[in-house]
Design a protein around this motif. Structure first.
Motif, short mmCIF file in Angstrom:
data_model
loop_
_atom_site.label_atom_id
_atom_site.label_comp_id
_atom_site.label_asym_id
_atom_site.label_seq_id
_atom_site.Cartn_x
_atom_site.Cartn_y
_atom_site.Cartn_z
N LEU A 1 0.83 -1.20 0.00
CA LEU A 1 0.00 0.00 0.00
C LEU A 1 0.86 1.25 0.00
CD1 LEU A 1 -2.79 -0.71 2.62
CD2 LEU A 1 -3.10 -0.35 0.19
N ASP A 2 0.41 2.26 -0.71
CA ASP A 2 1.00 3.60 -0.61
C ASP A 2 0.10 4.41 0.30
OD1 ASP A 2 3.15 3.16 -2.32
OD2 ASP A 2 1.99 3.69 -4.09
N VAL A 3 0.63 4.88 1.41
CA VAL A 3 -0.13 5.67 2.36
C VAL A 3 0.06 7.14 2.00
CG1 VAL A 3 -0.44 6.27 4.79
CG2 VAL A 3 0.23 3.94 4.14
N VAL A 4 -1.05 7.86 1.86
CA VAL A 4 -1.00 9.28 1.53
C VAL A 4 -1.04 10.06 2.83
CG1 VAL A 4 -2.15 11.16 0.31
CG2 VAL A 4 -2.19 8.84 -0.65
N ASP A 5 -0.06 10.93 3.03
CA ASP A 5 0.00 11.73 4.25
C ASP A 5 -1.06 12.82 4.24
OD1 ASP A 5 2.14 10.36 5.39
OD2 ASP A 5 3.62 11.58 4.34
N GLY A 6 -1.59 13.12 5.40
CA GLY A 6 -2.55 14.21 5.54
C GLY A 6 -3.98 13.70 5.59
N LYS A 7 -4.85 14.60 6.00
CA LYS A 7 -6.28 14.29 6.07
C LYS A 7 -6.91 14.73 4.76
CE LYS A 7 -10.35 14.90 8.82
NZ LYS A 7 -10.84 14.96 10.16
N LEU A 8 -7.51 13.79 4.05
CA LEU A 8 -8.08 14.07 2.74
C LEU A 8 -9.58 13.81 2.73
CD1 LEU A 8 -5.45 12.23 0.50
CD2 LEU A 8 -5.50 14.65 1.09
N SER A 9 -10.24 14.43 1.77
CA SER A 9 -11.65 14.11 1.54
C SER A 9 -11.72 12.89 0.63
CB SER A 9 -12.36 15.30 0.89
OG SER A 9 -11.90 15.45 -0.45
N LEU A 10 -12.88 12.29 0.53
CA LEU A 10 -13.06 11.15 -0.37
C LEU A 10 -12.74 11.56 -1.81
CD1 LEU A 10 -14.00 8.34 -1.21
CD2 LEU A 10 -16.35 9.20 -1.16
#
Length: 169
Positions: free
Chosen positions: A11-20
């Motif tokens: 998995l590639d984890v995306v940093d930060g809080k994102l919206s859908l």
């Protein structure tokens, strides 16, 4: 549609809080992403380069939404976006190259040409995580005028580190 699961590796984890929307756009704009996993409670986004198949190793987690990019003309085929191919396995015994070619033609496809490492990786992933093991398969490789050629006209060149260069007749 799958939910409440996430692959246990790759998995590639995306940093930060994102919206859908941000999470799915990241996946859509990244040619190595095929499935995104989103946790709405904390805005976590995970990108995965493969589709989820029957035997994909997953961890069960609550509150996970799963979104897959689809793109094959025939819904029975599985898209491998990074490799640029759609795959479908036909199971039979004692088939010839001609018979396998005709079955693929009838379905609007062709035997796969494994002329890139991405295609080799996609086929290996598909076989292992759909059928739970490696299988013998017919591929679009034939001998023409003394040299091996893929159905797409490319010459045989095996550069993948996990492949043998021996070919059965």
């Amino acid at each position: 549609m799958y939910s409440n699961m996430i692959p246990s590796s790759d998995l590639d984890v995306v940093d930060g809080k994102l919206s859908l929307v941000e999470c799915t756009l990241l996946c859509g704009n990244n040619m190595t992403c095929q499935t995104s996993f989103y946790k709405p409670n904390d805005g976590s986004c995970f990108l995965y380069k493969y589709p989820l198949l029957n035997n994909t190793p997953v961890s069960i987690e609550s509150d996970v939404e799963v979104y897959e990019i689809k793109g094959c003309r025939n819904p029975d085929f599985v898209l491998f976006r990074e490799a640029g191919i759609c795959l479908k396995m036909f199971t039979t015994t004692g088939l010839t190259f001609s018979y396998a070619t005709s079955v693929c033609d009838q379905e609007g496809g062709e035997l796969v040409s494994l002329d890139t490492n991405q295609k080799i990786d996609a086929l290996a992933y598909y076989l292992i995580y759909t059928y739970g093991m490696n299988l013998k398969v017919s591929i679009g490789l034939r001998r023409l005028s003394g040299s091996w050629k893929w159905n797409n006209g490319e010459s045989l060149s095996i550069t993948h580190p996990m492949l043998s260069s021996s070919i059965n007749n």
